[in-house]
Design an enzyme around this catalytic site. Structure first.
Site, PDB file in Angstrom:
ATOM      1  N   GLU A   7      -2.947 -10.380   4.016  1.00  0.00           N
ATOM      2  CA  GLU A   7      -4.032 -10.076   4.952  1.00  0.00           C
ATOM      3  C   GLU A   7      -4.990 -11.252   5.123  1.00  0.00           C
ATOM      4  O   GLU A   7      -5.447 -11.540   6.227  1.00  0.00           O
ATOM      5  CB  GLU A   7      -4.811  -8.830   4.482  1.00  0.00           C
ATOM      6  CG  GLU A   7      -4.117  -7.502   4.765  1.00  0.00           C
ATOM      7  CD  GLU A   7      -3.139  -7.070   3.682  1.00  0.00           C
ATOM      8  OE1 GLU A   7      -2.710  -7.925   2.871  1.00  0.00           O
ATOM      9  OE2 GLU A   7      -2.777  -5.882   3.656  1.00  0.00           O
ATOM     10  N   GLU A  42       0.847  -1.215   0.000  1.00  0.00           N
ATOM     11  CA  GLU A  42       0.000   0.000   0.000  1.00  0.00           C
ATOM     12  C   GLU A  42       0.873   1.252   0.000  1.00  0.00           C
ATOM     13  O   GLU A  42       0.590   2.221  -0.712  1.00  0.00           O
ATOM     14  CB  GLU A  42      -0.930  -0.029   1.212  1.00  0.00           C
ATOM     15  CG  GLU A  42      -1.949  -1.160   1.106  1.00  0.00           C
ATOM     16  CD  GLU A  42      -2.884  -1.256   2.303  1.00  0.00           C
ATOM     17  OE1 GLU A  42      -2.391  -1.297   3.453  1.00  0.00           O
ATOM     18  OE2 GLU A  42      -4.108  -1.290   2.086  1.00  0.00           O
TER      19      GLU A  42
HETATM   20  C1  1HE Z   1       7.379  -7.800  12.090  1.00  0.00           C
HETATM   21  C2  1HE Z   1       6.642  -7.800  10.893  1.00  0.00           C
HETATM   22  C3  1HE Z   1       5.361  -7.169  10.921  1.00  0.00           C
HETATM   23  C4  1HE Z   1       8.472  -8.845  10.541  1.00  0.00           C
HETATM   24  N1  1HE Z   1       4.960  -6.617  12.065  1.00  0.00           N
HETATM   25  N2  1HE Z   1       6.925  -7.228  13.208  1.00  0.00           N
HETATM   26  N3  1HE Z   1       2.537  -8.342   7.065  1.00  0.00           N
HETATM   27  C5  1HE Z   1       2.856  -9.641   6.978  1.00  0.00           C
HETATM   28  O1  1HE Z   1       2.045 -10.530   7.147  1.00  0.00           O
HETATM   29  C6  1HE Z   1       4.308  -9.949   6.739  1.00  0.00           C
HETATM   30  C7  1HE Z   1       4.933 -10.456   8.007  1.00  0.00           C
HETATM   31  N4  1HE Z   1       6.374 -10.620   7.885  1.00  0.00           N
HETATM   32  C8  1HE Z   1       6.947 -11.645   7.197  1.00  0.00           C
HETATM   33  O2  1HE Z   1       6.298 -12.430   6.507  1.00  0.00           O
HETATM   34  C9  1HE Z   1       8.436 -11.776   7.291  1.00  0.00           C
HETATM   35  O3  1HE Z   1       8.859 -11.132   8.495  1.00  0.00           O
HETATM   36  C10 1HE Z   1       9.232 -11.152   6.121  1.00  0.00           C
HETATM   37  C11 1HE Z   1       9.012 -11.978   4.868  1.00  0.00           C
HETATM   38  C12 1HE Z   1       8.849  -9.701   5.847  1.00  0.00           C
HETATM   39  C13 1HE Z   1      10.750 -11.179   6.498  1.00  0.00           C
HETATM   40  O4  1HE Z   1      11.116 -12.488   6.867  1.00  0.00           O
HETATM   41  P1  1HE Z   1      12.447 -12.699   7.731  1.00  0.00           P
HETATM   42  O5  1HE Z   1      12.628 -14.185   7.893  1.00  0.00           O
HETATM   43  O6  1HE Z   1      13.559 -11.932   7.129  1.00  0.00           O
HETATM   44  O7  1HE Z   1      12.182 -11.996   9.153  1.00  0.00           O
HETATM   45  P2  1HE Z   1      11.359 -12.527  10.433  1.00  0.00           P
HETATM   46  O8  1HE Z   1      12.257 -13.446  11.234  1.00  0.00           O
HETATM   47  O9  1HE Z   1      10.025 -13.044  10.079  1.00  0.00           O
HETATM   48  O10 1HE Z   1      11.144 -11.170  11.249  1.00  0.00           O
HETATM   49  C14 1HE Z   1      12.241 -10.469  11.806  1.00  0.00           C
HETATM   50  C15 1HE Z   1      11.689  -9.546  12.864  1.00  0.00           C
HETATM   51  O11 1HE Z   1      10.812  -8.601  12.246  1.00  0.00           O
HETATM   52  C16 1HE Z   1      10.860 -10.259  13.899  1.00  0.00           C
HETATM   53  O12 1HE Z   1      10.985  -9.540  15.104  1.00  0.00           O
HETATM   54  P3  1HE Z   1      11.836 -10.096  16.362  1.00  0.00           P
HETATM   55  O13 1HE Z   1      11.665  -9.065  17.420  1.00  0.00           O
HETATM   56  O14 1HE Z   1      11.259 -11.444  16.686  1.00  0.00           O
HETATM   57  O15 1HE Z   1      13.242 -10.210  15.850  1.00  0.00           O
HETATM   58  C17 1HE Z   1       9.445 -10.111  13.370  1.00  0.00           C
HETATM   59  O16 1HE Z   1       8.465 -10.201  14.367  1.00  0.00           O
HETATM   60  C18 1HE Z   1       9.524  -8.684  12.829  1.00  0.00           C
HETATM   61  N5  1HE Z   1       8.508  -8.459  11.832  1.00  0.00           N
HETATM   62  N6  1HE Z   1       7.332  -8.460   9.951  1.00  0.00           N
HETATM   63  C19 1HE Z   1       5.741  -6.656  13.172  1.00  0.00           C
HETATM   64  N7  1HE Z   1       4.603  -7.079   9.842  1.00  0.00           N
HETATM   65  C20 1HE Z   1      -3.555  -0.930   7.452  1.00  0.00           C
HETATM   66  S1  1HE Z   1      -3.847  -2.589   7.322  1.00  0.00           S
HETATM   67  C21 1HE Z   1      -2.453  -3.306   6.602  1.00  0.00           C
HETATM   68  C22 1HE Z   1      -2.491  -4.786   6.788  1.00  0.00           C
HETATM   69  C23 1HE Z   1      -1.179  -5.448   6.560  1.00  0.00           C
HETATM   70  O17 1HE Z   1      -0.162  -4.851   6.322  1.00  0.00           O
HETATM   71  S2  1HE Z   1      -1.212  -7.158   6.687  1.00  0.00           S
HETATM   72  C24 1HE Z   1       0.390  -7.651   6.255  1.00  0.00           C
HETATM   73  C25 1HE Z   1       1.260  -7.828   7.454  1.00  0.00           C
END
Ligand code: 1HE
Length: 268
Positions: free
Chosen positions: A142, A122
């Protein structure tokens, strides 16, 4: 350094002002994959609300680290356990930021790498030009997360790729990348090297245009698209009346008349 890039004002954005007015704006939470928390959205609102008056001539929007943006900060959202009206107001601030981007008159080139997902897509879709490279991939997770888009995907992503492709992306979690993503309209450019380097090249070129012309391109076109055909044609004439008679344009027109300006030629 311009006011827009005053370092003390920003914690989640890293902003570098270059001499030609191009500003490099990087999401600066790589340890959280640049997930969009409330504080980051507020900084985007601040930067893009003041970019034009701070003489920002073009923006390269990028993310630090291996991923452009992981979308909504899901952990913050989970911890806050928001009420419906609280989350509605969160989304309205996203719209404030993204509308300032799309309609603000400052050209924004998104340099996309790694994940451009959910709210990250977005955010990218509020830029005027999107550049990808081999690492970039797009998704709307989502559906899998049990939530819905709230930052304008229903408007801008469906505008880019069509309503039914957007519905498929959110229903199935389908991932698009590479040339297919460009062919569908998710990005305009696929860089052979890094998307960042190519985005900077484009921004440098764009910053050399007259500022009022860029303003019209990056504000009027979006407004005109929201109008009926009749009204848009009228408003386009008004915008052209202002832009096409600006004194600074005379020099460029004179160069064309005198045959010193570059001609438009096919790509070699
Ligand atoms: C996060 C987030 C997040 C990572 N919010 N903390 N978005 C998603 O569903 C995507 C979610 N994220 C992922 O699928 C993956 O993290 C990635 C593909 C982006 C990257 O993978 P990777 O293996 O490099 O990283 P990771 O081990 O999953 O995450 C590393 C850290 O980033 C980890 O934090 P830590 O404190 O445990 O080290 C994760 O929790 C953090 N992290 N993504 C919070 N999204 C207005 S409405 C909009 C609706 C949406 O956007 S829905 C889509 C949400």
């Amino acid at each position: 350094m311009s006011k827009a890039s005053s370092p003390q004002s920003y914690e989640n954005l890293d902003i570098e002002a270059r001499d030609n007015g191009v500003h490099i704006v990087k999401l600066d939470r790589p340890e959280k994959r640049n997930a969009l928390d409330v504080a980051t959205i507020e900084e985007l609102v601040t930067f893009f609300s003041t970019a034009h008056q701070n003489d920002v001539r073009a923006v390269v929007l990028a993310g630090k680290g291996d991923h452009f943006c992981a979308g909504l900060d899901l952990v913050e959202h989970w911890k806050e356990d928001r009420s419906p009206d609280e989350f509605m107001h969160v989304c309205l601030r996203w719209h404030e930021a993204f509308n300032k981007m799309e309609y603000g008159g400052v050209p924004i080139i998104a340099a996309l790498n790694g994940a451009v997902v959910g709210g990250g897509l977005e955010l990218a879709s509020a830029a005027h030009i999107r550049v990808i490279d081999q690492s970039t991939y797009f998704a709307l997770p989502e559906g899998q997360r049990g939530i819905f888009t709230g930052g304008g995907a229903t408007i801008r992503v469906s505008d880019m790729i069509g309503k039914y492709r957007m519905i498929d992306m959110i229903l199935t979690g389908r991932v698009y990348q590479g040339q297919e993503a460009v062919d569908l309209g998710l990005a305009q450019y696929m860089a052979e090297g890094s998307s960042f380097d190519m985005a900077v090249e484009l921004a440098d070129k764009i910053a050399a245009n007259l500022q009022l012309t860029n303003y019209a391109i990056c504000s009027a076109i979006s407004h005109l698209n929201n109008m009926s055909g009749m009204d848009a044609a009228y408003a386009e004439a008004v915008v052209a009346g202002v832009v096409n008679t600006q004194p600074a344009a005379r020099e460029r027109l004179e160069a064309f008349a005198n045959k010193t300006a570059a001609r438009v030629r096919p790509n070699s």
